[in-house]
Design an enzyme around this catalytic site. Structure first.
Site, PDB file in Angstrom:
ATOM      1  N   ASP A 246      -0.066  22.792 -10.033  1.00 20.50           N
ATOM      2  CA  ASP A 246      -1.018  21.774  -9.603  1.00 20.50           C
ATOM      3  C   ASP A 246      -0.751  20.450 -10.310  1.00 20.50           C
ATOM      4  O   ASP A 246       0.153  20.335 -11.141  1.00 20.50           O
ATOM      5  CB  ASP A 246      -2.470  22.242  -9.804  1.00 20.50           C
ATOM      6  CG  ASP A 246      -2.808  22.499 -11.260  1.00 20.50           C
ATOM      7  OD1 ASP A 246      -2.287  21.782 -12.134  1.00 20.50           O
ATOM      8  OD2 ASP A 246      -3.622  23.415 -11.536  1.00 20.50           O
ATOM      9  N   LYS A 268      -4.281  19.092  -6.355  1.00 23.76           N
ATOM     10  CA  LYS A 268      -5.399  18.332  -5.786  1.00 23.76           C
ATOM     11  C   LYS A 268      -5.676  17.166  -6.713  1.00 23.76           C
ATOM     12  O   LYS A 268      -5.711  17.319  -7.922  1.00 23.76           O
ATOM     13  CB  LYS A 268      -6.650  19.206  -5.663  1.00 23.76           C
ATOM     14  CG  LYS A 268      -6.459  20.451  -4.806  1.00 23.76           C
ATOM     15  CD  LYS A 268      -7.694  21.333  -4.856  1.00 23.76           C
ATOM     16  CE  LYS A 268      -7.481  22.595  -4.042  1.00 23.76           C
ATOM     17  NZ  LYS A 268      -6.418  23.446  -4.606  1.00 23.76           N
ATOM     18  N   ALA A 330      -9.015  22.385 -21.282  1.00 25.24           N
ATOM     19  CA  ALA A 330      -9.034  20.973 -21.672  1.00 25.24           C
ATOM     20  C   ALA A 330     -10.130  20.663 -22.677  1.00 25.24           C
ATOM     21  O   ALA A 330      -9.954  19.850 -23.586  1.00 25.24           O
ATOM     22  CB  ALA A 330      -9.191  20.101 -20.425  1.00 25.24           C
ATOM     23  N   MET A 381     -13.948  16.641 -14.754  1.00 29.17           N
ATOM     24  CA  MET A 381     -13.907  15.934 -13.457  1.00 29.17           C
ATOM     25  C   MET A 381     -15.211  15.198 -13.176  1.00 29.17           C
ATOM     26  O   MET A 381     -15.750  15.232 -12.078  1.00 29.17           O
ATOM     27  CB  MET A 381     -13.605  16.940 -12.329  1.00 29.17           C
ATOM     28  CG  MET A 381     -12.271  17.640 -12.482  1.00 29.17           C
ATOM     29  SD  MET A 381     -11.994  19.002 -11.306  1.00 29.17           S
ATOM     30  CE  MET A 381     -13.027  20.291 -12.039  1.00 29.17           C
ATOM     31  N   GLY A 410      -5.591  14.258 -22.041  1.00 28.72           N
ATOM     32  CA  GLY A 410      -5.731  14.915 -23.335  1.00 28.72           C
ATOM     33  C   GLY A 410      -4.508  15.681 -23.784  1.00 28.72           C
ATOM     34  O   GLY A 410      -3.840  16.338 -22.994  1.00 28.72           O
TER      35      GLY A 410
END
Length: 476
Positions: A246, A268, A330, A381, A410
């Site tokens: 991705d 995406k 993350a 997000m 990050g």
């Protein structure tokens, strides 16, 4: 070649070790792993060797060394701090044509102990011929990372099937191709997942000529820094035939994929290129049904806002074997690199991870729970909905002065950390490169003290900013 590499069978063979200290104990433990009959000569034994004697695992034959002790042994090891005694052991062993090792004395060694990677019955030995033992150890550590733990079980099972495979596959070429396919396919994956009986059935199935079986591994690539990819994750991507990745997977991690593997982008991006999730799900199944080893490589952890569960449900419905390799998500990686602990006894006793991108309407979010004090809120997000997030948290009790951070890209060299307060979160988010993570909570105030990644510790003291003002730091 200064030393000829030989793997010696020490099973039930007598080996003499002269010495009773820590160095001797290390050599004894290695010899016991090879099932040697260890005999010790030493004035006294340390606690570890004493315990081995009491357990009847080694034999303490004498306090003084005599040449006759060497007569009926296979190998000799001298591990004392008495140079004259070591010299005596070496000369007697040489005169009797016995292989001898005087520890840390290359000139008095007719054999040496290599650095060993043990996946019994698979073993790999690394040696510098005594010239650079630390370098040999470092090489061993690198090989340890590349060789999966299930290799030994794989070799053991395969050895028991060699005769049957030879009976069914008549040519050397057929057998070679069969074993290569087996070791790189579903059989290996089942053993990796500790499914021994299923692996044996898989081996039997693969002996039928028309059978082809593939598998899928869901691998978390971590937040960006290639050094945070797990050892299992590295092994998976270096064995894959096809890798579906991705947009959050960094170029450095993609460079680690096996060179001849096929790379397929299925990412995406908000307001950018989109690959339908249903299309990705079916592609995973189709490729596995073609007999390929497939890796689904996802940024962060595949089970933390990564839709990994949705993809595996499709595979489970079609009976396709799969495994999961977790990754550093993350929230953990980016905050650590920004010097922001997720929990701290003085600031936050819990941490909550949420996503700003949801299927359901935002009205079903429990804002009162998310707005609690003494907790750290991490929002994935969330930059596009930063205004709604800031407003809703304040409406449900979170103070406008609550420290916030927006961390972009990050753990990568381009990591970009912005510090401010909840009331100016919208402005911070508008300036943030993506992908970005929002952190809300008092722990953010520790950033100034604990930031370490890319920070110049010798720079002049920064100008002071209040938390109510906007501060942007470029970490590079």
């Amino acid at each position: 070649m200064n030393y000829f590499p030989v793997f010696a069978d020490l099973n039930n063979r007598p080996v003499l070790v002269v010495g009773g200290g820590a160095i001797a104990a290390r050599k004894v433990n290695l010899l016991l792993k090879a099932n040697a009959e260890v005999r010790i000569t030493a004035q006294k034994l340390n606690a570890e060797l004493t315990a081995l004697v009491e357990q009847d695992r080694i034999i303490w034959i004498a306090k003084e060394f005599h040449g006759e002790q060497i007569r009926n042994v296979f190998l000799v090891v001298a591990a004392t701090d008495d140079e004259q005694l070591n010299e005596q052991v070496f000369r007697v062993a040489e005169s009797r044509q016995k292989l001898v090792n005087v520890v840390d004395d290359q000139a008095r060694c007719s054999f040496i102990f290599p650095s060993i990677i043990d996946r019994s019955p698979i073993q790999v030995a690394v040696s510098s011929g005594g010239a650079a033992p630390v370098l040999a150890r470092l090489l061993r550590e690198k090989l340890e990372a590349l060789l999966p733990q299930h290799l030994g079980v794989m070799a053991d099972i395969s050895g028991k099937w060699r005769h049957k495979v030879k009976q069914q596959l008549k040519t050397i070429t057929e057998r070679r191709r069969f074993w290569e396919s087996l070791f790189n396919g579903r059989f290996s994956r089942l053993l990796k997942n500790r499914q021994i009986e299923a692996a044996k059935k898989e081996l039997e199935l693969q002996l039928t000529k028309d059978y082809q079986g593939g598998s899928v591994s869901l691998v978390g690539a971590g937040p960006g820094d290639a050094g945070l990819l797990t050892l299992k994750g590295l092994q998976e991507i270096q064995q894959a035939d096809v890798v579906l990745y991705d947009a959050l997977v960094s170029a450095e991690i993609l460079d680690l994929v096996r060179r001849d593997a096929e790379l397929i982008f299925v990412g995406k991006r908000a307001q950018g290129r989109q690959v339908a999730q249903q299309e990705t799900n079916q592609l995973l199944a189709d490729l596995a049904l073609q007999g390929k080893r497939v890796v689904r490589l996802k940024g962060g952890d595949p089970f933390v806002f990564g839709r990994g569960g949705e993809e595996l449900e499709v595979l489970a419905q079609q009976g396709i074997p799969f495994s999961v390799v977790p990754g550093i998500t993350a929230a953990i990686g980016a905050t650590a690199y920004a010097g922001i602990p997720l929990t701290h006894r003085d600031y936050a006793q819990s941490a909550v991870f949420v996503t700003g991108h949801r299927k359901a309407d935002a009205s079903d979010i429990e804002w009162q729970t998310l707005a609690r004090s003494n907790q750290t809120l991490v929002i994935y997000m969330g930059t596009l909905k930063a205004a709604t997030i800031a407003q809703s948290l304040q409406q449900h009790g979170r103070a406008a002065s609550t420290p916030v951070a927006v961390i972009s890209q990050g753990t990568q060299e381009t990591q970009h950390t912005q510090i401010g307060t909840l009331k100016n979160l919208t402005e911070l988010a508008e300036k943030a490169p993506t992908p970005a993570l929002i952190v809300v909570g008092e722990v953010v105030s520790l950033h100034e003290k604990l930031a370490w990644f890319g920070e110049d510790k010798f720079a002049q003291k920064r100008p002071h900013f209040t938390l109510d003002s906007l501060r942007i730091e470029r970490v590079a």
